[in-house]
Design a protein around this motif. Structure first.
Motif, PDB file in Angstrom:
ATOM      1  N   SER A  32       0.823  -1.203   0.000  1.00 59.29           N
ATOM      2  CA  SER A  32       0.000   0.000   0.000  1.00 59.29           C
ATOM      3  C   SER A  32       0.861   1.259   0.000  1.00 59.29           C
ATOM      4  O   SER A  32       0.581   2.216  -0.729  1.00 59.29           O
ATOM      5  N   ILE A  33       1.925   1.259   0.784  1.00 58.77           N
ATOM      6  CA  ILE A  33       2.819   2.422   0.822  1.00 58.77           C
ATOM      7  C   ILE A  33       3.483   2.624  -0.535  1.00 58.77           C
ATOM      8  O   ILE A  33       3.551   3.753  -1.042  1.00 58.77           O
ATOM      9  N   ILE A  34       3.943   1.553  -1.147  1.00 61.32           N
ATOM     10  CA  ILE A  34       4.591   1.664  -2.458  1.00 61.32           C
ATOM     11  C   ILE A  34       3.599   2.163  -3.499  1.00 61.32           C
ATOM     12  O   ILE A  34       3.923   3.023  -4.326  1.00 61.32           O
ATOM     13  N   ALA A  35       2.369   1.657  -3.473  1.00 57.62           N
ATOM     14  CA  ALA A  35       1.361   2.093  -4.441  1.00 57.62           C
ATOM     15  C   ALA A  35       1.031   3.570  -4.260  1.00 57.62           C
ATOM     16  O   ALA A  35       0.892   4.301  -5.247  1.00 57.62           O
ATOM     17  N   LEU A  36       0.914   4.032  -3.025  1.00 61.03           N
ATOM     18  CA  LEU A  36       0.618   5.444  -2.792  1.00 61.03           C
ATOM     19  C   LEU A  36       1.766   6.341  -3.240  1.00 61.03           C
ATOM     20  O   LEU A  36       1.539   7.423  -3.790  1.00 61.03           O
ATOM     21  N   LEU A  37       2.996   5.914  -3.034  1.00 58.54           N
ATOM     22  CA  LEU A  37       4.139   6.705  -3.494  1.00 58.54           C
ATOM     23  C   LEU A  37       4.194   6.764  -5.016  1.00 58.54           C
ATOM     24  O   LEU A  37       4.501   7.809  -5.594  1.00 58.54           O
ATOM     25  N   LEU A  38       3.890   5.650  -5.672  1.00 59.19           N
ATOM     26  CA  LEU A  38       3.877   5.653  -7.133  1.00 59.19           C
ATOM     27  C   LEU A  38       2.758   6.522  -7.685  1.00 59.19           C
ATOM     28  O   LEU A  38       2.931   7.197  -8.694  1.00 59.19           O
ATOM     29  N   LEU A  39       1.610   6.536  -7.018  1.00 57.12           N
ATOM     30  CA  LEU A  39       0.509   7.392  -7.461  1.00 57.12           C
ATOM     31  C   LEU A  39       0.872   8.863  -7.346  1.00 57.12           C
ATOM     32  O   LEU A  39       0.452   9.673  -8.172  1.00 57.12           O
ATOM     33  N   VAL A  42       2.673   9.487 -10.541  1.00 57.71           N
ATOM     34  CA  VAL A  42       1.922   9.306 -11.780  1.00 57.71           C
ATOM     35  C   VAL A  42       0.855  10.372 -11.965  1.00 57.71           C
ATOM     36  O   VAL A  42       0.669  10.876 -13.079  1.00 57.71           O
ATOM     37  N   ILE A  43       0.146  10.760 -10.927  1.00 63.03           N
ATOM     38  CA  ILE A  43      -0.982  11.677 -11.059  1.00 63.03           C
ATOM     39  C   ILE A  43      -0.564  13.049 -11.585  1.00 63.03           C
ATOM     40  O   ILE A  43      -1.239  13.580 -12.472  1.00 63.03           O
ATOM     41  N   PRO A  44       0.536  13.670 -11.133  1.00 63.62           N
ATOM     42  CA  PRO A  44       0.925  14.949 -11.744  1.00 63.62           C
ATOM     43  C   PRO A  44       1.236  14.822 -13.238  1.00 63.62           C
ATOM     44  O   PRO A  44       0.868  15.700 -14.020  1.00 63.62           O
ATOM     45  N   CYS A  45       1.873  13.737 -13.640  1.00 63.80           N
ATOM     46  CA  CYS A  45       2.142  13.525 -15.067  1.00 63.80           C
ATOM     47  C   CYS A  45       0.833  13.363 -15.839  1.00 63.80           C
ATOM     48  O   CYS A  45       0.683  13.888 -16.948  1.00 63.80           O
ATOM     49  N   TYR A  46      -0.116  12.661 -15.257  1.00 69.02           N
ATOM     50  CA  TYR A  46      -1.424  12.462 -15.871  1.00 69.02           C
ATOM     51  C   TYR A  46      -2.144  13.808 -16.032  1.00 69.02           C
ATOM     52  O   TYR A  46      -2.723  14.092 -17.095  1.00 69.02           O
TER      53      TYR A  46
END
Length: 57
Positions: A32-39, A42-46
């Motif tokens: 969960s921590i890794i997924a939140l860090l990756l998001l 990703v979200i600013p690029c999106y």
């Protein structure tokens, strides 16, 4: 036979699976921590991608 405990390995057939089950909460938290860090990456690029599409249109 294990020399330290004196127990045959055939008596401990389910201990490996039990140990994996004990690690599952830690794995869920780490995933969960890794997924939140990756998001967060990703979200600013999106959003920039969509702003770019709006400017091109």
């Amino acid at each position: 036979m294990n020399e330290t405990t004196g127990v045959l390995a055939s008596h401990l057939s389910y201990t490996h699976n039990f140990a994996i089950l004990l690690y599952m909460p830690i794995l869920f938290i780490c995933n969960s921590i890794i997924a939140l860090l990756l998001l967060q990456l990703v979200i600013p690029c999106y959003l920039l991608f969509h702003i770019g599409l709006l400017l091109l249109a």
